[in-house]
Every structure is written in structure tokens, then in C-alpha cells.
Design a protein around this motif. Structure first.
Motif, PDB file in Angstrom:
ATOM      1  N   LEU A  84       0.816  -1.214   0.000  1.00 47.64           N
ATOM      2  CA  LEU A  84       0.000   0.000   0.000  1.00 47.64           C
ATOM      3  C   LEU A  84       0.852   1.268   0.000  1.00 47.64           C
ATOM      4  O   LEU A  84       0.606   2.184  -0.780  1.00 47.64           O
ATOM      5  N   SER A  85       1.863   1.320   0.845  1.00 48.71           N
ATOM      6  CA  SER A  85       2.689   2.523   0.946  1.00 48.71           C
ATOM      7  C   SER A  85       3.473   2.809  -0.333  1.00 48.71           C
ATOM      8  O   SER A  85       3.796   3.951  -0.622  1.00 48.71           O
ATOM      9  N   GLU A  86       3.764   1.779  -1.107  1.00 47.65           N
ATOM     10  CA  GLU A  86       4.440   1.977  -2.394  1.00 47.65           C
ATOM     11  C   GLU A  86       3.425   2.375  -3.467  1.00 47.65           C
ATOM     12  O   GLU A  86       3.667   3.270  -4.267  1.00 47.65           O
ATOM     13  N   TRP A  87       2.272   1.697  -3.483  1.00 50.57           N
ATOM     14  CA  TRP A  87       1.254   1.956  -4.500  1.00 50.57           C
ATOM     15  C   TRP A  87       0.715   3.382  -4.395  1.00 50.57           C
ATOM     16  O   TRP A  87       0.483   4.038  -5.409  1.00 50.57           O
ATOM     17  N   ILE A  88       0.546   3.881  -3.174  1.00 49.87           N
ATOM     18  CA  ILE A  88      -0.025   5.211  -2.982  1.00 49.87           C
ATOM     19  C   ILE A  88       0.845   6.298  -3.613  1.00 49.87           C
ATOM     20  O   ILE A  88       0.371   7.388  -3.922  1.00 49.87           O
ATOM     21  N   ASN A  89       2.107   5.984  -3.874  1.00 48.14           N
ATOM     22  CA  ASN A  89       3.023   6.928  -4.525  1.00 48.14           C
ATOM     23  C   ASN A  89       3.241   6.615  -6.000  1.00 48.14           C
ATOM     24  O   ASN A  89       4.135   7.177  -6.629  1.00 48.14           O
ATOM     25  N   SER A  90       2.403   5.753  -6.564  1.00 48.51           N
ATOM     26  CA  SER A  90       2.563   5.334  -7.962  1.00 48.51           C
ATOM     27  C   SER A  90       2.039   6.386  -8.939  1.00 48.51           C
ATOM     28  O   SER A  90       1.306   7.308  -8.566  1.00 48.51           O
ATOM     29  N   LYS A  91       2.400   6.219 -10.195  1.00 46.17           N
ATOM     30  CA  LYS A  91       1.933   7.108 -11.264  1.00 46.17           C
ATOM     31  C   LYS A  91       0.401   7.047 -11.374  1.00 46.17           C
ATOM     32  O   LYS A  91      -0.248   8.062 -11.579  1.00 46.17           O
ATOM     33  N   TYR A  92      -0.168   5.852 -11.237  1.00 49.41           N
ATOM     34  CA  TYR A  92      -1.622   5.687 -11.292  1.00 49.41           C
ATOM     35  C   TYR A  92      -2.287   6.590 -10.251  1.00 49.41           C
ATOM     36  O   TYR A  92      -3.213   7.331 -10.561  1.00 49.41           O
ATOM     37  N   CYS A  93      -1.815   6.522  -9.007  1.00 49.34           N
ATOM     38  CA  CYS A  93      -2.400   7.335  -7.939  1.00 49.34           C
ATOM     39  C   CYS A  93      -2.205   8.820  -8.210  1.00 49.34           C
ATOM     40  O   CYS A  93      -3.125   9.621  -7.999  1.00 49.34           O
ATOM     41  N   GLU A  94      -1.034   9.171  -8.688  1.00 51.81           N
ATOM     42  CA  GLU A  94      -0.769  10.572  -9.022  1.00 51.81           C
ATOM     43  C   GLU A  94      -1.758  11.061 -10.073  1.00 51.81           C
ATOM     44  O   GLU A  94      -2.346  12.136  -9.937  1.00 51.81           O
ATOM     45  N   GLU A  95      -1.967  10.265 -11.119  1.00 56.27           N
ATOM     46  CA  GLU A  95      -2.888  10.654 -12.204  1.00 56.27           C
ATOM     47  C   GLU A  95      -4.333  10.724 -11.730  1.00 56.27           C
ATOM     48  O   GLU A  95      -5.110  11.531 -12.225  1.00 56.27           O
TER      49      GLU A  95
END
Length: 106
Positions: free
Chosen positions: A75-86
Motif C-alpha cells: 500500500l505505501s508503495e502503490w499510494i506513490n505510484s503514477k496511477y495514484c498521481e494521475e
């Protein structure tokens, strides 16, 4: 929506709590539509990717799009992903259940 061995009492509690995706906030559909986008259909989510942790703190509902993108990522890695940013998903914009899960990790 498959229930993944989630007890009925817990499934009902989570369904009542999570009317919107716990990540992106989209209002979820309980049925997958025949036509159009299936991305807002509800799916079960193990916040911490451990399917033996069937608790109210680890089970949530999110949209198919977020669930597919998160996959087995931490979760902590995914929340900083490009997908989340977009999608505008941040540690501050997610549902309270996700904020609680992020506290020990971030």
C-alpha cells in the motif's frame, strides 16, 4: 462480487461502510454492468495483501480499476505510484480505513 471467504456479518459491515471506493472515491456499483465501463464495479480488497487477515481493519471495498492497478503492491508503495498521481489519490484523500493502514507504514 465473489466474497473470498469473508464471513457474512463482516461482508455486510464492509458493504455498509464502503459505498465509495476506499482509494479514488468513485461511487461503486454492486453489479458489473453489461455495457460500458466496469471500472466502478465494487471488488473486495485486502488492504495488506494477506488473504488470511480477514478483519474489519484489512477488508475493504474498492473499484475494479484501483484493485487491478494495486494488485499485490504494498500500500505505501502503490499510494506513490503514477496511477495514484494521475487519479489524485494521496494518503490524505483516501478513506479513513486506508489512512489507518498507512500510518504505521509511512
Amino acid at each position: 462480487m465473489k466474497n473470498w471467504n469473508i464471513p457474512k456479518w463482516l461482508a455486510n459491515e464492509v458493504i455498509e461502510r464502503d459505498k465509495h471506493c476506499v482509494y479514488c472515491g468513485v461511487k461503486m456499483l454492486d453489479m458489473i454492468p453489461k455495457y460500458g465501463s466496469k471500472n466502478s464495479a465494487a471488488s473486495w480488497e485486502y488492504i495488506i495483501n494477506d488473504e488470511t487477515m480477514i478483519t474489519r481493519k484489512n477488508i475493504a471495498r474498492c473499484c475494479v480499476a484501483c484493485n487491478a492497478n494495486k494488485g499485490t503492491k504494498k500500500l505505501s508503495e502503490w499510494i506513490n505510484s503514477k496511477y495514484c498521481e494521475e487519479k489524485g489519490i494521496t494518503k490524505d484523500s483516501v478513506a479513513d480505513i486506508i489512512k489507518a493502514a498507512l500510518k504505521p507504514e509511512i
